[in-house]
Design an enzyme around this catalytic site. Structure first.
Site, PDB file in Angstrom:
ATOM      1  N   ASP A 679       0.844  -1.190   0.000  1.00  0.00           N
ATOM      2  CA  ASP A 679       0.000   0.000   0.000  1.00  0.00           C
ATOM      3  C   ASP A 679       0.881   1.243   0.000  1.00  0.00           C
ATOM      4  OD1 ASP A 679       0.740  -0.751   2.529  1.00  0.00           O
ATOM      5  OD2 ASP A 679      -1.300  -1.104   3.241  1.00  0.00           O
ATOM      6  N   ASP A 680       2.150   1.055   0.175  1.00  0.00           N
ATOM      7  CA  ASP A 680       3.091   2.164   0.105  1.00  0.00           C
ATOM      8  C   ASP A 680       3.801   2.210  -1.242  1.00  0.00           C
ATOM      9  OD1 ASP A 680       4.025   1.745   3.550  1.00  0.00           O
ATOM     10  OD2 ASP A 680       2.534   3.066   2.649  1.00  0.00           O
TER      11      ASP A 680
END
Ligand code: 6R9
Length: 809
Positions: A679-680
């Site tokens: 998600d980063d």
């Protein structure tokens, strides 16, 4: 040799300079010749202990020929090491490298600086091998790649045999049923189910304490406790610990806590925290430890979710100089949860007079009760509640992508076997070790590797209550010397912050060194003594270091290895998660060479696979999403009260696999490099870039102490790269430096990865466990300042204000 005020090293005929902060800077060969010719060289500065050693260097290399991606190979049993017939596809072989030819002068201790700079100067991180010494490997629990491969192969080919042999070393009131493992790992085949040792009847507390006492460890120290204030300490032997656990267990039973009931524990790092966890385990109650740094709101959320029979806390605690009034937070949380219809009838409060007087503690008659007033009155023996291997042991809330925390549920038998085994092998545990893990029991690391894993092995564990930099940045090493700690396990964020505190000292070293050249170093050396935070302590007892929580960037790894560990101690960079219960990918410290920043290879029984966005396994050298094929004993069984979310989050993204949520790269030698949460991941003009990769490039700049990267919306590229950068102490912000940082990233990753914005950050918003709260950084980057959300769990909420002020600078 001095080059441009840097210390110069050579290794494998590649020249690197070490700057004032101990970081490596590549140096063109011609420059060295020029520098030497211009009289910059001053010999002999370098000693190379390995140059004379006859030991050879072995490079562990797994055969990772890139294979065609085969969509059909998803559901068979092959993994990186096994072929489709479950034979060892990946032969391990040792590439023999003659160290004497390749290791030039230059690596080793630099006597006058007492810094250790070894093995860093290699062409790329991938080839940067750091080997365990022969003495270490000879005594290690797993001492060679061959031994590992043999055990690993067995764990994959015959998991039932492998794990039941290990499980038999524990006490079972009744052996498990026919199936060691029963699982459905594929949502397409129905409900996800993981069961290990089902039908086996046991108790984790019994195995941690009674079993070890029966084996003769009654008088061995189980817990050392070091208070926040230097000089305040205590210890408990295994017998004493059992007595106290039994008293708490009897009290809990007396107030009506039964098998399967939840108990919320909101305590600081005092012995009473592991004591309470073990007491719950003894009577079959399910503990849910909430890190005593969470706000009242977060605590209330957890109380409302699990409806505990009791809340156990402490009136206050001191961390550094700051008193934290825990009881006030608990009061507010209990009030909040009552509004949601969940009432708490009992609040047991440990009296901590060092932080707050009894009479100053707010009190609710009838509900609150002092620990010291009741617990000592209870008998110090308590019968064990025998439970099924699949009965729950604990609930631990962890944050997900939504606002509602996830209650990760771990059960008894598999978790017990897995934490004990991972602890033993990843830290090369020996009965004489003194073990210190700096994590708080409020996180999974404190469950698996402060409490259960070590105590199941009969280890001596140090519990530290205070802040790692109180009263100064030397506290950790002071504690290491005081207790003769041999295994030290911590987080990269702590390593970096201690490294940063040492920076000022390094500038002084540079000055001392210059003065040394003028032969007047004596007085300055005496002055330097009291601020040498690391090297003024012996640290001789250290044998193994460990890292957890986030990818450790190679320069922090090297500092940890070279300075803290004196280039002696292997580092176990353990990749795992709350959900996995125990280590998944980790070095076995005596078995193979490490690469700074890589978690290396899978633990026994773990089959990591890297898949692309379509869920297709990729072999060999590659990058993608890290998934796990097949269950392992320590895996979590569900999310409390929400099995659907469990399946959706972890098993639906890539059917047939557990999806970790992490990105991973596997290099040509089969080493695993965690690249951060996916998600980063930022997608810039179609290029997928891990935030951790950009951060690692930024922190390799000598003037950058720390960096956090987030994605921001970008008109043309889709997403742009926004970097928050903390500079080394006293380095001023400047336009030139900004350009230089961007250039560093361009150079290390490529022009596409160059940050669009550098935002100066005096500090980064971190939780008290040290994790950067990127959610807040994303909002600041996007200028959505009214959507910052709850910042109360930050270690220092002021950081946010500073960042906003510096937004346009
Ligand atoms: C044990 C723990 C899990 C996440 C995980 C990953 C990151 C943990 C790491 C690491 C790289 C390591 N992580 N250890 N990344 N190298 N050695 O921290 O559990 O709090 O659940 O966090 O932490 O991103 O997915 P948890």
């Amino acid at each position: 040799m001095i080059y441009n005020n840097h210390i110069l090293l050579t290794y494998n005929n590649i020249y690197r300079a070490v700057d004032k902060c101990g970081r490596m800077i590549p140096v063109p060969y011609n420059s060295i010749v020029c520098a030497a010719a211009a009289g910059g060289a001053r010999e002999p500065l370098f000693r190379n202990p390995s140059a004379s050693a006859s030991a050879s260097v072995y490079l562990l290399q797994f055969n990772c020929n890139r294979r065609r991606i085969n969509t059909n190979n998803r559901r068979n049993n092959n993994n990186n090491f096994m072929d489709s017939n479950n034979n060892m596809r990946t032969e391990s072989y040792l590439r023999h490298v003659d160290s004497r030819k390749l290791m030039p002068n230059g690596a080793g201790h630099i006597p006058h600086l007492k810094a250790v700079i070894l093995g860093e100067a290699l062409a790329s991180e991938e080839d940067d091998l750091v080997l365990p010494s022969k003495e270490f490997s000879d005594q290690a629990n797993v001492h060679s790649p061959e031994q590992y491969m043999e055990m690993y192969k067995r764990s994959i080919e015959d998991p039932d045999g492998f794990w039941s042999e290990i499980a038999s070393q524990f006490y079972w009131k009744q052996k498990w049923g026919e199936k060691v493992c029963d699982e459905n790992f594929d949502v397409r085949d129905g409900k996800i189910k993981i069961e290990w040792f089902k039908g086996g009847i046991t108790n984790v507390c019994y195995n941690c304490l009674d079993r070890n006492i029966e084996a003769g460890l009654g008088d061995k120290v189980a817990l050392y406790w070091e208070g926040n204030e230097p000089g305040l300490d205590g210890s408990l032997t295994y017998s004493q610990l059992l007595n106290q656990v039994c008293q708490v267990a009897n009290y809990l039973k007396d107030i009506g806590v039964k098998k399967g009931d939840a108990v919320i524990v909101y305590l600081p790092m005092i012995n009473e925290l592991p004591i309470t966890m073990l007491a719950c385990a003894r009577i079959g109650a399910v503990h849910s430890v909430v890190f005593a740094g969470f706000s009242a709101e977060s605590l209330a959320q957890r109380i409302t979710d699990c409806k505990p029979k009791a809340v156990i806390t402490c009136n206050a605690v001191r961390r550094g100089t700051k008193p934290i009034l825990l009881k006030d937070i608990v009061d507010a949380a209990i009030n909040d949860s009552a509004k949601d219809g969940v009432s708490v009838d009992v609040c047991l409060v440990y009296d901590n007079p060092v932080a707050l007087k009894r009479e100053d503690t707010k009190w609710t008659q009838g509900r609150d009760i002092w620990w010291q007033d009741v617990i000592p009155k209870y008998p110090s023996t308590c019968p064990v509640e025998w439970v099924d291997a699949e009965d729950p042991l604990f609930l631990l809330y962890t944050s997900g992508s939504t606002g509602k925390p996830k209650g990760v549920l771990h059960t008894t038998g598999g978790y017990m076997v897995y934490t004990a085994t991972t602890f033993k092998y990843a830290f090369d545990y020996k009965p004489s070790d003194i073990y210190w893990c700096t994590a708080d029991c409020g996180w999974i690391t404190g469950h698996s590797y402060v409490t259960y894993g070590p105590l199941l092995n009969g280890a001596t564990v140090l519990v530290y209550e205070g802040a790692p930099n109180y009263p100064d940045a030397g506290r950790c090493w002071d504690i290491v010397d005081k207790y003769k700690v041999s295994i030290f396990y911590t987080a990269p964020t702590l390593v970096r912050s201690l490294m940063r505190d040492g920076e000022a000292v390094r500038y002084l070293y540079a000055l001392m060194f210059t003065v040394y050249l003028c032969e007047i170093d004596l007085r300055i050396n005496a002055f330097g003594f009291w601020i040498r935070y690391v090297t003024r302590y012996s640290r001789k007892s250290l044998r193994v270091l460990g890292s957890v929580g986030e990818p450790i960037n190679p320069s922090a790894w090297r500092w940890f290895y070279n300075v803290v560990g004196d280039s002696r101690c292997p580092i176990s960079d353990t990749w795992w998660q709350t959900e996995t219960g125990g280590f998944m990918i980790t070095p076995l410290p005596g078995a193979w060479a490490q690469k700074p920043g890589s978690a290396t290879f899978p633990f026994f029984g773990i089959q990591p696979v890297i898949v692309d966005e379509k869920g297709v396994e990729i072999d060999g050298e590659c990058s993608g999403y890290l998934c796990i094929k097949k269950s392992w004993p320590g895996a979590f069984r569900t999310l409390y009260g929400d099995h659907e979310r469990y399946e959706t989050t972890y098993f639906k993204p890539f059917a047939g696999y557990y999806f970790s949520g992490d990105g991973c790269r596997r290099d040509k030698d089969g080493y695993h490099w965690l690249t951060g949460r996916v998600d980063d991941v930022i997608n810039v003009s179609g290029h997928r870039i891990g935030t951790a990769e950009v951060e690692s490039a930024l922190v390799s700049h000598p003037q950058c102490a720390e960096a956090a990267v987030v994605g921001v919306e970008h008109e043309v590229k889709g997403q742009g790269i926004y970097a928050f950068v903390t500079l080394v102490d006293s380095v001023p912000y400047s336009e030139d430096l900004r350009k230089d940082l961007i250039l560093t990233v361009r150079k290390q990753i490529g022009a596409f990865a160059a940050p669009d914005k550098i935002h100066w950050a005096p500090g980064l918003p971190k939780t008290r466990s040290g994790k950067i709260m990127r959610r807040i950084l994303r909002k600041i980057a996007a200028r959505q300042l009214d959507e910052l959300g709850d910042t109360s769990t930050l270690a220092d909420p002021n950081v946010v204000k500073q960042l906003i002020e510096l937004s346009d600078s």
